[in-house]
Design an enzyme around this catalytic site. Sequence first.
Site, short mmCIF file in Angstrom:
data_model
loop_
_atom_site.label_atom_id
_atom_site.label_comp_id
_atom_site.label_asym_id
_atom_site.label_seq_id
_atom_site.Cartn_x
_atom_site.Cartn_y
_atom_site.Cartn_z
N ASP A 12 0.82 -1.23 0.00
CA ASP A 12 0.00 0.00 0.00
C ASP A 12 0.85 1.27 0.00
O ASP A 12 0.43 2.30 0.50
CB ASP A 12 -0.95 0.03 1.21
N LYS A 15 2.49 2.11 -5.09
CA LYS A 15 3.16 1.55 -6.28
C LYS A 15 2.35 1.78 -7.55
O LYS A 15 2.91 2.01 -8.62
CB LYS A 15 3.38 0.04 -6.10
N ALA A 38 -4.20 -7.92 -4.08
CA ALA A 38 -3.50 -6.64 -4.20
C ALA A 38 -4.45 -5.58 -4.74
O ALA A 38 -5.42 -5.89 -5.41
CB ALA A 38 -2.30 -6.80 -5.13
N GLY A 39 -4.16 -4.34 -4.45
CA GLY A 39 -4.98 -3.26 -4.97
C GLY A 39 -4.14 -2.03 -5.25
O GLY A 39 -3.40 -1.57 -4.38
N HIS A 40 -4.22 -1.53 -6.48
CA HIS A 40 -3.49 -0.33 -6.86
C HIS A 40 -4.49 0.75 -7.26
O HIS A 40 -5.37 0.50 -8.09
CB HIS A 40 -2.54 -0.61 -8.03
N THR A 127 -7.05 -12.02 3.25
CA THR A 127 -8.16 -11.34 2.57
C THR A 127 -9.24 -12.33 2.17
O THR A 127 -10.32 -11.92 1.73
CB THR A 127 -7.67 -10.60 1.30
N ARG A 141 2.39 -29.12 -5.84
CA ARG A 141 2.29 -29.69 -7.19
C ARG A 141 0.87 -30.15 -7.52
O ARG A 141 0.66 -31.08 -8.31
CB ARG A 141 3.27 -30.86 -7.38
N GLN A 198 2.05 -6.22 -3.06
CA GLN A 198 2.35 -6.16 -1.63
C GLN A 198 3.67 -5.40 -1.39
O GLN A 198 3.94 -4.44 -2.08
CB GLN A 198 2.39 -7.57 -1.02
#
Length: 408
Positions: A12, A15, A38-40, A127, A141, A198
């Site tokens: 946060d 970026k 993630a959040g931008h 989350t 795998r 992140q």
Amino acid sequence: MNVVVIGAQWGDEGKGKIVDFLADHADAIVRYSGGANAGHTIVIGGEQYALHLVPSGILYPDKTVYLGTGMVIDPEALFAELSMLEERGISWEGRVFISERAHLVLPRYRQLDKERDALRKKPIGTTGRGIGTTYSMKSERDGIRLADLTWKEKMDELEPEDREFLAPYIDRLVSMRINITAEMQKLKSSCVLMEGAQGAMLDLDSGTYPFVSSGMSCSAGAACGAGIGPRLLDRVLGVFKAYSTRVGNGPMPTEFDEQSQSELYRFVRDTGREYGVTTGRPRRCGYLDLVALRYACQVNTIDGLVLTHLDIYDTLDEIEACVAYEIDGTRVTDFPASIDELNRAKPVLKKFSGWKSSLKQCKSYWDMPDAAREYIEFIEAYTETPIDIISVGYERTETIVRRNPWKK
């Protein structure tokens, strides 16, 4: 030239804005890790865009973006995001590609994420979007990749509910998949921007384990996620805020005391809009942690720092930053691996004079007040890393470049 942008704190850090700003000069943008957790947030002309999976460079109409090998992709979330962009006039067809080695998030993984965290004696604060479970399946795998969607034997191994979920997405995903190593070979003479998710302190290996994300948010992850070797990474930029924030559980030695420092806590949280883009959860806030920031610079070989949210401090008479920890009566300046030690750490603070003026009006570093420059130069000296870019607002134009990262 390959330029990597990572978060240098707990995520946060801003970026999204910085990647969007730097993407103007890039030929392609690669998001190399993480998932829809993630959040931008990007602001252009007062209009806000919230992105979770699609690389920030998509907002430029002439840019090609790639979802890299290190990502875990929820098809439902991806196509919802692409539809949102289309509705807002951002054409993405033919500009968004996905590494065939990227893993897919299935709906039942979300529930498993929540159940696993609830069973922990000390929950991590997931989350609940299936990210950790998908990475776990990958390590065991048992995951499914884009490359597997046309492999009948593999698809037959999936649960019926998984096949039913994937069925409407298969053709669309297959049309977007690429061999990312081959693509990077074609781009070897181009400018490629590599976008992390992140932050450094949430990296699985070098972060505050176990209170970390499941992917590689370190700079080394850029090479893995882009399908290239580490010697092809030309520059690493670390983005950090003028203060610290964290979402979820885990140690944060410089966190404000919500009772004794409630006014400062609310001021930073509200002025800085410190609420999760993905979850809406309020973020924990605290003093800038220079011990952690210097460690992030060292462990990621950060060439240049990007300072964001400096304008949040415009109205304060004085500000403070953490220059050491006190742990059981001992002064510590190297970041500990022990969560127990970090939980006992008390911040040793240094005071700085406030500048009491708006930084948004500044167009160059030398336009900035003396007190703001003193704060910046102290951070540079402490971390032994130059601050190349300073953000003083959410808009692209509210950015001061001291050293162009695209110039070798």
